[in-house]
Motif scaffolding. Structure first.
Motif, PDB file in Angstrom:
ATOM      1  N   ALA A 111     -31.827  19.738 -14.185  1.00  0.00           N
ATOM      2  CA  ALA A 111     -31.910  21.072 -13.588  1.00  0.00           C
ATOM      3  C   ALA A 111     -31.560  21.017 -12.104  1.00  0.00           C
ATOM      4  N   GLU A 112     -32.050  19.994 -11.416  1.00  0.00           N
ATOM      5  CA  GLU A 112     -31.743  19.839  -9.998  1.00  0.00           C
ATOM      6  C   GLU A 112     -30.259  19.531  -9.777  1.00  0.00           C
ATOM      7  N   ALA A 113     -29.683  18.769 -10.707  1.00  0.00           N
ATOM      8  CA  ALA A 113     -28.249  18.473 -10.621  1.00  0.00           C
ATOM      9  C   ALA A 113     -27.428  19.759 -10.740  1.00  0.00           C
ATOM     10  N   ASP A 114     -27.832  20.640 -11.641  1.00  0.00           N
ATOM     11  CA  ASP A 114     -27.135  21.921 -11.784  1.00  0.00           C
ATOM     12  C   ASP A 114     -27.238  22.740 -10.499  1.00  0.00           C
ATOM     13  N   GLU A 115     -28.408  22.717  -9.877  1.00  0.00           N
ATOM     14  CA  GLU A 115     -28.597  23.460  -8.625  1.00  0.00           C
ATOM     15  C   GLU A 115     -27.700  22.890  -7.523  1.00  0.00           C
ATOM     16  N   LEU A 116     -27.607  21.582  -7.445  1.00  0.00           N
ATOM     17  CA  LEU A 116     -26.761  20.948  -6.433  1.00  0.00           C
ATOM     18  C   LEU A 116     -25.286  21.255  -6.671  1.00  0.00           C
ATOM     19  N   ARG A 117     -24.865  21.280  -7.939  1.00  0.00           N
ATOM     20  CA  ARG A 117     -23.479  21.649  -8.249  1.00  0.00           C
ATOM     21  C   ARG A 117     -23.160  23.055  -7.756  1.00  0.00           C
ATOM     22  N   GLN A 118     -24.120  23.967  -7.947  1.00  0.00           N
ATOM     23  CA  GLN A 118     -23.915  25.341  -7.506  1.00  0.00           C
ATOM     24  C   GLN A 118     -23.802  25.412  -5.987  1.00  0.00           C
ATOM     25  N   ILE A 119     -24.652  24.654  -5.290  1.00  0.00           N
ATOM     26  CA  ILE A 119     -24.582  24.617  -3.826  1.00  0.00           C
ATOM     27  C   ILE A 119     -23.231  24.064  -3.386  1.00  0.00           C
ATOM     28  N   ARG A 120     -22.775  22.999  -4.053  1.00  0.00           N
ATOM     29  CA  ARG A 120     -21.472  22.405  -3.728  1.00  0.00           C
ATOM     30  C   ARG A 120     -20.346  23.424  -3.910  1.00  0.00           C
ATOM     31  N   ASP A 121     -20.358  24.118  -5.026  1.00  0.00           N
ATOM     32  CA  ASP A 121     -19.304  25.097  -5.302  1.00  0.00           C
ATOM     33  C   ASP A 121     -19.354  26.262  -4.312  1.00  0.00           C
ATOM     34  N   ASP A 122     -20.576  26.706  -3.970  1.00  0.00           N
ATOM     35  CA  ASP A 122     -20.729  27.804  -3.014  1.00  0.00           C
ATOM     36  C   ASP A 122     -20.242  27.391  -1.625  1.00  0.00           C
ATOM     37  N   MET A 123     -20.483  26.137  -1.247  1.00  0.00           N
ATOM     38  CA  MET A 123     -20.014  25.645   0.041  1.00  0.00           C
ATOM     39  C   MET A 123     -18.491  25.622   0.094  1.00  0.00           C
ATOM     40  N   THR A 124     -17.888  25.155  -0.977  1.00  0.00           N
ATOM     41  CA  THR A 124     -16.425  25.119  -1.047  1.00  0.00           C
ATOM     42  C   THR A 124     -15.848  26.522  -0.923  1.00  0.00           C
ATOM     43  N   GLN A 125     -16.478  27.472  -1.600  1.00  0.00           N
ATOM     44  CA  GLN A 125     -16.008  28.856  -1.553  1.00  0.00           C
ATOM     45  C   GLN A 125     -16.180  29.449  -0.150  1.00  0.00           C
ATOM     46  N   ALA A 126     -17.316  29.162   0.486  1.00  0.00           N
ATOM     47  CA  ALA A 126     -17.581  29.697   1.822  1.00  0.00           C
ATOM     48  C   ALA A 126     -16.541  29.205   2.821  1.00  0.00           C
ATOM     49  N   VAL A 127     -16.169  27.928   2.726  1.00  0.00           N
ATOM     50  CA  VAL A 127     -15.160  27.380   3.624  1.00  0.00           C
ATOM     51  C   VAL A 127     -13.805  28.024   3.346  1.00  0.00           C
ATOM     52  N   ALA A 128     -13.459  28.190   2.066  1.00  0.00           N
ATOM     53  CA  ALA A 128     -12.181  28.802   1.698  1.00  0.00           C
ATOM     54  C   ALA A 128     -12.080  30.228   2.228  1.00  0.00           C
ATOM     55  N   GLN A 129     -13.219  30.921   2.287  1.00  0.00           N
ATOM     56  CA  GLN A 129     -13.236  32.311   2.759  1.00  0.00           C
ATOM     57  C   GLN A 129     -13.419  32.408   4.270  1.00  0.00           C
ATOM     58  N   GLY A 130     -13.607  31.252   4.923  1.00  0.00           N
ATOM     59  CA  GLY A 130     -13.812  31.257   6.362  1.00  0.00           C
ATOM     60  C   GLY A 130     -15.167  31.788   6.785  1.00  0.00           C
ATOM     61  N   ASN A 131     -16.128  31.781   5.854  1.00  0.00           N
ATOM     62  CA  ASN A 131     -17.470  32.285   6.137  1.00  0.00           C
ATOM     63  C   ASN A 131     -18.336  31.127   6.655  1.00  0.00           C
ATOM     64  N   LEU A 132     -18.240  30.861   7.938  1.00  0.00           N
ATOM     65  CA  LEU A 132     -18.911  29.691   8.509  1.00  0.00           C
ATOM     66  C   LEU A 132     -20.421  29.865   8.605  1.00  0.00           C
ATOM     67  N   LEU A 133     -20.875  31.083   8.768  1.00  0.00           N
ATOM     68  CA  LEU A 133     -22.324  31.311   8.787  1.00  0.00           C
ATOM     69  C   LEU A 133     -22.946  30.952   7.443  1.00  0.00           C
ATOM     70  N   GLU A 134     -22.293  31.389   6.363  1.00  0.00           N
ATOM     71  CA  GLU A 134     -22.787  31.074   5.028  1.00  0.00           C
ATOM     72  C   GLU A 134     -22.670  29.580   4.755  1.00  0.00           C
ATOM     73  N   TYR A 135     -21.601  28.980   5.209  1.00  0.00           N
ATOM     74  CA  TYR A 135     -21.430  27.530   5.044  1.00  0.00           C
ATOM     75  C   TYR A 135     -22.543  26.773   5.756  1.00  0.00           C
ATOM     76  N   SER A 136     -22.873  27.201   6.967  1.00  0.00           N
ATOM     77  CA  SER A 136     -23.945  26.560   7.719  1.00  0.00           C
ATOM     78  C   SER A 136     -25.280  26.708   6.994  1.00  0.00           C
ATOM     79  N   ARG A 137     -25.532  27.892   6.439  1.00  0.00           N
ATOM     80  CA  ARG A 137     -26.779  28.122   5.690  1.00  0.00           C
ATOM     81  C   ARG A 137     -26.850  27.213   4.469  1.00  0.00           C
ATOM     82  N   LEU A 138     -25.748  27.098   3.748  1.00  0.00           N
ATOM     83  CA  LEU A 138     -25.719  26.259   2.552  1.00  0.00           C
ATOM     84  C   LEU A 138     -25.868  24.775   2.907  1.00  0.00           C
ATOM     85  N   ASN A 139     -25.324  24.397   4.041  1.00  0.00           N
ATOM     86  CA  ASN A 139     -25.471  23.027   4.527  1.00  0.00           C
ATOM     87  C   ASN A 139     -26.945  22.704   4.721  1.00  0.00           C
TER      88      ASN A 139
END
Length: 221
Positions: A111-139
């Motif tokens: 379950a924790e692995a699934d959560e980490l995968r989602q965080i990883r994917d969300d971080m990748t998306q945030a960077v692609a969209q140039g949303n640095l505030l969201e990227y920082s939060r996810l970090n």
């Protein structure tokens, strides 16, 4: 036998101290109080609707965390963290965060692995969209979850304090040109190693990531 009413009042006072401490800490980390700015008890008491005693206790906690300093006959002020000190903090974090990454790789559940995968994917998306505030939060979320998953209480407490002290510099780095596109794959490598239960790879990826931060900070001096 202790008076139940006294005991409840003491618990309520402790909870109030913790709440005010957290709120002042957040205000400092979010830049609402600048480095070297005086923290006047009367003003803080009015702002946070707390007693002077509660504010004084909160400031004492923040002094112990290294976010606030007390000056003779001048009261408290926000402590300024130099770049050199921020580098030293990152160097200490290398050992602690590498340890937590290894422990997380050993303990992570499906379950924790699934959560980490989602965080990883969300971080990748945030960077692609140039949303640095969201990227920082996810970090920050990723770091917090890895500490929790590691189950290493001592390292987690120390890291919380160290990260709070260097938060301003971390925020500056997050918006450094091109930094997000460099760090996102590094974060993904850490997550992938933890998910794969590969402690060696998780430790190595964490070390590489933090050494890169130290190098960038040195370039800022």
């Amino acid at each position: 036998m202790a008076d139940p009413a006294t005991h409840l009042a003491s618990e309520a006072e402790t909870a109030g101290d913790t709440d005010v401490t957290s709120r002042i800490r957040d205000a400092i980390l979010q830049g609402e109080f600048a480095p070297h700015q005086r923290l006047i008890e009367a003003d803080l008491s009015e702002r946070f609707l707390a007693s002077r005693a509660t504010v004084r206790s909160a400031l004492m906690h923040l002094v112990s965390e290294g976010l606030v300093e007390r000056l003779p006959n001048k009261g408290a002020r926000v402590r300024s963290i130099s770049v050199d000190e921020a580098i030293e903090i990152v160097e200490v974090r290398v050992g602690l965060e590498s340890l937590c990454a290894r422990k997380a790789a050993e303990r992570v559940t499906d379950a924790e692995a699934d959560e980490l995968r989602q965080i990883r994917d969300d971080m990748t998306q945030a960077v692609a969209q140039g949303n640095l505030l969201e990227y920082s939060r996810l970090n920050q979320l990723m770091d917090a979850r890895l500490r929790q998953i590691s189950g290493h209480a001592t390292a987690s407490v120390l890291l919380e304090r160290l990260r709070a002290q260097s938060a301003r510099h971390q925020f500056r780095l997050a918006f450094h040109p091109g930094r997000a596109t460099e760090s996102a794959p590094e974060h993904a490598a850490i997550i992938d190693a933890v998910i794969a239960h590969d402690g060696d790879a998780a430790e190595a990826a964490t070390r590489q990531h933090l050494c890169g931060i130290a190098t960038l900070l040195r370039a800022m001096t």
